[in-house]
Design an enzyme around this catalytic site. Structure first.
Site, short mmCIF file in Angstrom:
data_model
loop_
_atom_site.label_atom_id
_atom_site.label_comp_id
_atom_site.label_asym_id
_atom_site.label_seq_id
_atom_site.Cartn_x
_atom_site.Cartn_y
_atom_site.Cartn_z
CB SER A 143 -0.88 0.01 1.25
OG SER A 143 -1.51 1.26 1.38
CE1 TYR A 157 -3.74 -1.88 5.03
CE2 TYR A 157 -3.39 0.41 4.42
CZ TYR A 157 -3.69 -0.89 4.06
OH TYR A 157 -3.94 -1.19 2.75
P1 NAP Z 1 -11.47 -5.56 0.53
O1 NAP Z 1 -12.34 -5.10 -0.59
O2 NAP Z 1 -11.79 -5.21 1.94
O3 NAP Z 1 -11.34 -7.17 0.40
C1 NAP Z 1 -10.52 -7.84 1.31
C2 NAP Z 1 -10.41 -9.28 0.90
O4 NAP Z 1 -9.50 -9.92 1.79
C3 NAP Z 1 -11.72 -10.03 1.00
O5 NAP Z 1 -11.77 -10.96 -0.05
C4 NAP Z 1 -11.61 -10.72 2.35
O6 NAP Z 1 -12.34 -11.94 2.42
C5 NAP Z 1 -10.14 -11.03 2.39
N1 NAP Z 1 -9.58 -11.25 3.72
C6 NAP Z 1 -9.51 -10.38 4.75
N2 NAP Z 1 -8.88 -10.95 5.79
C7 NAP Z 1 -8.53 -12.20 5.39
C8 NAP Z 1 -7.88 -13.28 6.01
N3 NAP Z 1 -7.44 -13.19 7.27
N4 NAP Z 1 -7.72 -14.43 5.31
C9 NAP Z 1 -8.16 -14.54 4.05
N5 NAP Z 1 -8.80 -13.55 3.40
C10 NAP Z 1 -8.99 -12.40 4.08
O7 NAP Z 1 -9.97 -5.10 0.32
P2 NAP Z 1 -9.19 -4.48 -0.94
O8 NAP Z 1 -9.33 -3.02 -0.90
O9 NAP Z 1 -9.50 -5.23 -2.17
O10 NAP Z 1 -7.70 -4.78 -0.46
C11 NAP Z 1 -6.92 -5.86 -0.97
C12 NAP Z 1 -5.49 -5.58 -0.62
O11 NAP Z 1 -5.11 -4.33 -1.19
C13 NAP Z 1 -5.22 -5.46 0.87
O12 NAP Z 1 -3.97 -6.05 1.19
C14 NAP Z 1 -5.15 -3.95 1.10
O13 NAP Z 1 -4.35 -3.62 2.21
C15 NAP Z 1 -4.52 -3.50 -0.22
N6 NAP Z 1 -4.75 -2.09 -0.54
C16 NAP Z 1 -6.00 -1.62 -0.80
C17 NAP Z 1 -6.17 -0.27 -1.11
C18 NAP Z 1 -7.52 0.35 -1.42
O14 NAP Z 1 -7.61 1.59 -1.52
N7 NAP Z 1 -8.56 -0.43 -1.58
C19 NAP Z 1 -5.06 0.57 -1.15
C20 NAP Z 1 -3.81 0.05 -0.87
C21 NAP Z 1 -3.67 -1.29 -0.58
P3 NAP Z 1 -13.91 -11.98 2.87
O15 NAP Z 1 -14.68 -11.33 1.73
O16 NAP Z 1 -14.21 -13.43 2.97
O17 NAP Z 1 -14.01 -11.24 4.13
#
Ligand code: NAP
Length: 248
Positions: A143, A157
């Protein structure tokens, strides 16, 4: 040989977009999820309806037993793993450092850091040419918070993603002569559920004006970079952290 990818946290957001795109590019895909079986099944169905192969697997990536079972299930269903996308991650919500709660802190580091290490360990054991594997690619989802620090929102985070960056650089050098490339993407502000889950449903609209491109990114835009890093097109790229952040 079929390309086989395990995408952690692939039921929603960036992981789901990555799983769908990997399926469209001919990978057999394991869609890991924690608590959303229906969403995970929908991602797998999408891959299958487009002619690809997919499976779903419930596992908490912070649990060693779950991770070991998940990799074994992928071996059995699809054969040798060729790529891992370490995507599952949580923010732990917004808290000033002065207010952090130890249980939240441990959970964020368990999922974002320990989970990535455990999955990377299982992937390296299978892919390493030293162990008779055929090599492969690991892409970690970091991130921009690791660079800007997350002040006022989530330094905890950002710090966990700093560890993901270091894992990327160190592991890349450790396994570069074992046929394994390790890279990361560093997304900026991406349109997923993660903001609402942290208590900020309008975070994207509020912060978009601060992004040089004046908009948030889509999960599909991040997935394209992940797929490039996984592919042979990036065959001489390892140990890099690619921002996907609209110029931030
Ligand atoms: P999201 O929409 O909240 O989705 C999170 C996903 O991770 C869901 O599929 C969830 O499963 C799964 N998950 C959470 N905890 C888990 C665990 N302990 N074991 C297995 N699966 C787990 O998140 P996102 O925004 O797509 O983020 C994905 C990645 O990108 C993360 O690492 C986040 O830190 C990074 N990121 C996101 C952003 C942003 O702006 N969105 C920016 C920078 C980095 P369930 O659906 O079953 O709960």
């Amino acid at each position: 040989m079929t390309n086989v990818v395990l995408v952690t946290g692939a039921s929603r957001g960036i992981g789901a977009a990555t799983a769908r795109l990997a399926g469209a590019r001919g990978y057999a895909v394991c869609v890991n999820y924690l608590a959303s079986p229906d969403a995970a099944k929908a991602v797998a169905r999408h891959v299958e309806e487009a002619g690809g192969k997919a499976m779903t697997f419930q596992a908490d990536t912070a649990s060693e037993d779950d991770v070991v079972r998940m990799f074994a299930a992928v071996d059995e269903r699809f054969g040798p793993l060729t790529a891992l996308v370490n995507n599952a991650g949580i923010t732990g919500g917004a808290h000033a450092v002065a207010d952090v709660d130890c249980e939240m802190l441990r959970r964020v580091f368990d999922v974002n850091v320990v989970g990535c290490f455990l999955c990377a360990r299982e992937a390296v054991r299978r892919m390493s040419t030293k162990n008779g594997g055929a090599g492969g690619a690991i892409v970690n989802v970091s991130s921009m918070a690791s660079r800007i620090g997350g002040a006022g929102e989530w330094v905890h985070y950002g710090a966990s993603k700093g560890a993901v960056d270091t894992l990327t650089i160190g592991l890349a050098r450790e396994v570069a002569d074992q046929g394994i490339r390790v890279n990361a993407v560093s997304p900026g502000l991406i349109d997923t559920d993660i903001h609402a889950a942290a208590g900020f449903p309008d975070r994207l609209e509020k912060l978009a004006p601060n992004v040089p491109m004046k908009r948030g990114g889509s999960p599909e835009e991040v997935a394209e970079t992940v797929l490039w890093l996984m592919s042979e097109a990036a065959s001489y790229v390892t140990g890099v952290i690619v921002p996907v952040s609209g110029g931030r």
